[in-house]
Design a protein around this motif. Structure first.
Motif, PDB file in Angstrom:
ATOM      1  N   SER A 194      20.065 123.305 -32.647  1.00 38.37           N
ATOM      2  CA  SER A 194      19.829 123.388 -31.200  1.00 38.37           C
ATOM      3  C   SER A 194      19.187 122.125 -30.630  1.00 38.37           C
ATOM      4  O   SER A 194      19.009 122.021 -29.413  1.00 38.37           O
ATOM      5  CB  SER A 194      18.929 124.585 -30.881  1.00 38.37           C
ATOM      6  N   ARG A 217      19.693 120.393 -27.180  1.00 44.09           N
ATOM      7  CA  ARG A 217      18.774 120.057 -26.096  1.00 44.09           C
ATOM      8  C   ARG A 217      17.583 119.260 -26.639  1.00 44.09           C
ATOM      9  O   ARG A 217      17.332 119.217 -27.848  1.00 44.09           O
ATOM     10  CB  ARG A 217      18.269 121.348 -25.451  1.00 44.09           C
ATOM     11  N   GLY A 269      14.007 125.222 -20.964  1.00 50.18           N
ATOM     12  CA  GLY A 269      15.178 124.659 -21.623  1.00 50.18           C
ATOM     13  C   GLY A 269      14.955 123.725 -22.786  1.00 50.18           C
ATOM     14  O   GLY A 269      15.907 123.104 -23.271  1.00 50.18           O
ATOM     15  N   TYR A 270      13.707 123.625 -23.268  1.00 49.35           N
ATOM     16  CA  TYR A 270      13.437 122.740 -24.392  1.00 49.35           C
ATOM     17  C   TYR A 270      13.305 123.513 -25.698  1.00 49.35           C
ATOM     18  O   TYR A 270      12.933 124.693 -25.711  1.00 49.35           O
ATOM     19  CB  TYR A 270      12.138 121.958 -24.169  1.00 49.35           C
ATOM     20  N   ASN A 271      13.589 122.839 -26.803  1.00 52.98           N
ATOM     21  CA  ASN A 271      13.169 123.312 -28.111  1.00 52.98           C
ATOM     22  C   ASN A 271      11.695 122.933 -28.262  1.00 52.98           C
ATOM     23  O   ASN A 271      11.298 121.819 -27.900  1.00 52.98           O
ATOM     24  CB  ASN A 271      13.960 122.630 -29.221  1.00 52.98           C
ATOM     25  N   GLN A 291       9.951 126.229 -23.788  1.00 54.51           N
ATOM     26  CA  GLN A 291      11.202 126.909 -24.117  1.00 54.51           C
ATOM     27  C   GLN A 291      11.836 127.515 -22.868  1.00 54.51           C
ATOM     28  O   GLN A 291      13.058 127.450 -22.679  1.00 54.51           O
ATOM     29  CB  GLN A 291      10.960 128.010 -25.150  1.00 54.51           C
ATOM     30  N   ALA A 293      15.702 126.248 -27.918  1.00 57.61           N
ATOM     31  CA  ALA A 293      16.238 126.261 -26.551  1.00 57.61           C
ATOM     32  C   ALA A 293      17.382 127.262 -26.461  1.00 57.61           C
ATOM     33  O   ALA A 293      18.202 127.385 -27.366  1.00 57.61           O
ATOM     34  CB  ALA A 293      16.735 124.870 -26.172  1.00 57.61           C
TER      35      ALA A 293
END
Length: 333
Positions: free
Chosen positions: A130, A64, A92-94, A89, A58
């Protein structure tokens, strides 16, 4: 014996008719290497401690949520599934796109795949700087959905699971002998032992692979331990299926999962059903000329119907993850 060889040839014919995405690999002694896409500029290749995949961290200034992304019987790290990881991604996500078979250091065939491999991947993911280790989800389609439910019922703390074209049972291993007679090989293993699984049925010429799974499901009462114990999962579940899936009866199996969750005080379940879509119902929408879209169109529905279903379901998938992660507050705001 002759009849069994005729059956085997018939199954091979059905699989070849369905084309790629792992179908043909099932019947080759040494399956050709699956596609391994590059991580690209926003990702990084992972090949450590038994974890092989592409990690898309992220882009944020604080930890996150993270999502484990699983493909199906195609194995490796395919383009179609990589699109999902990159799209996650971007919002906003891993995302860890994991290869669990037919990849370097992994079994060639989808049989007796250790659940421990997925657990190692989740442990690795949670250890990244992260990642908010309390905010973990999984998304998978087809055999990847079966794997997602396998993990969720055995690994605590998974907040949200998305299962596209899901299975309600754990199936026998995907190898020639398993389609003729069950030989004790499962798709999955735990502690070195095969997990209880459902044998396949014999195909019908006019139905092909769909009959293999339908006939297997007709005997599910004889193999109660093969049914996925969804009540062991304590997160939320979203399922996506196409009513014209002609590879396996994913909508019927999704309804079976939904009923078991309701009857056994299992997790909250949301089911998205698309009447004109098939086995390509979930993923990132692409042009009709895209190879994955064309291949999936041979597994039920039309390319247009599958693309439309993908657009609609993906927006709802993102909303589902947002809602479930925000319930636990912390890193999502």
């Amino acid at each position: 014996m002759k009849r069994r060889w005729k059956i085997l040839i018939g199954i091979c014919g059905s699989l070849v008719a369905l084309v790629g995405f792992g179908a043909v690999y099932i019947f080759t002694a040494n399956p050709p290497p699956a596609e391994i896409v590059n991580a690209g500029p926003t990702g990084e290749k992972v090949n450590k401690d038994g974890v092989f995949g592409n990690f898309f961290p992220a882009m944020a200034d604080k930890p996150r949520p993270a999502i484990l992304v699983l493909g199906g019987s195609e194995g490796g790290l395919s383009t179609d599934v990589s699109r999902q990881a990159r799209a996650l991604q971007e919002v906003g996500y891993n995302a860890l796109h994991l290869a669990y078979h037919n990849a370097p250091g992994k079994p060639g065939k989808l049989k007796n795949i250790p659940v421990e491999d997925f657990i190692n991947a989740l442990d690795w993911l949670k250890a990244q700087d992260s990642v908010d280790a309390d905010q973990i989800g999984i998304i998978g389609y087809s055999k990847g959905a079966e794997a997602a439910l396998l993990i969720a019922t055995r690994y605590s703390g998974i907040r949200a699971v998305v299962a596209g074209m899901p299975s309600s049972v754990f199936w026998d291993g995907m190898s020639p002998e398993n389609f003729i007679v069950s030989n004790g090989s499962s798709s999955w293993s735990e502690g070195g032992e095969p997990i209880a699984s459902l044998p396949y049925g014999l195909p019908e010429d006019d139905v092909g692979m769909l009959s293999v799974f339908n006939k297997g499901l007709a005997r599910v009462d004889e193999f109660p331990n093969a049914v996925i114990p969804i009540e062991r999962y304590d997160g939320a579940l979203l399922m996506v299926c196409g009513e014209i899936d002609n590879l396996w009866p994913s909508c019927q199996m999704a309804k079976d999962i939904e009923a078991r969750a309701r009857n056994k005080n299992g997790p909250p379940v949301t089911l998205l059903r698309y009447p004109e879509a098939g086995h390509g119902v979930m993923g990132i929408a692409a042009d009709e000329k895209d190879r994955s879209i064309r291949i999936f169109a041979q597994m039920g529905g039309t390319a247009k119907a599958n693309i439309s279903a993908r657009r609609d379901s993906w927006s709802k998938i993102l909303l589902f993850f947002e809602q479930e992660f925000s319930k636990a507050n912390s890193s999502f705001d």
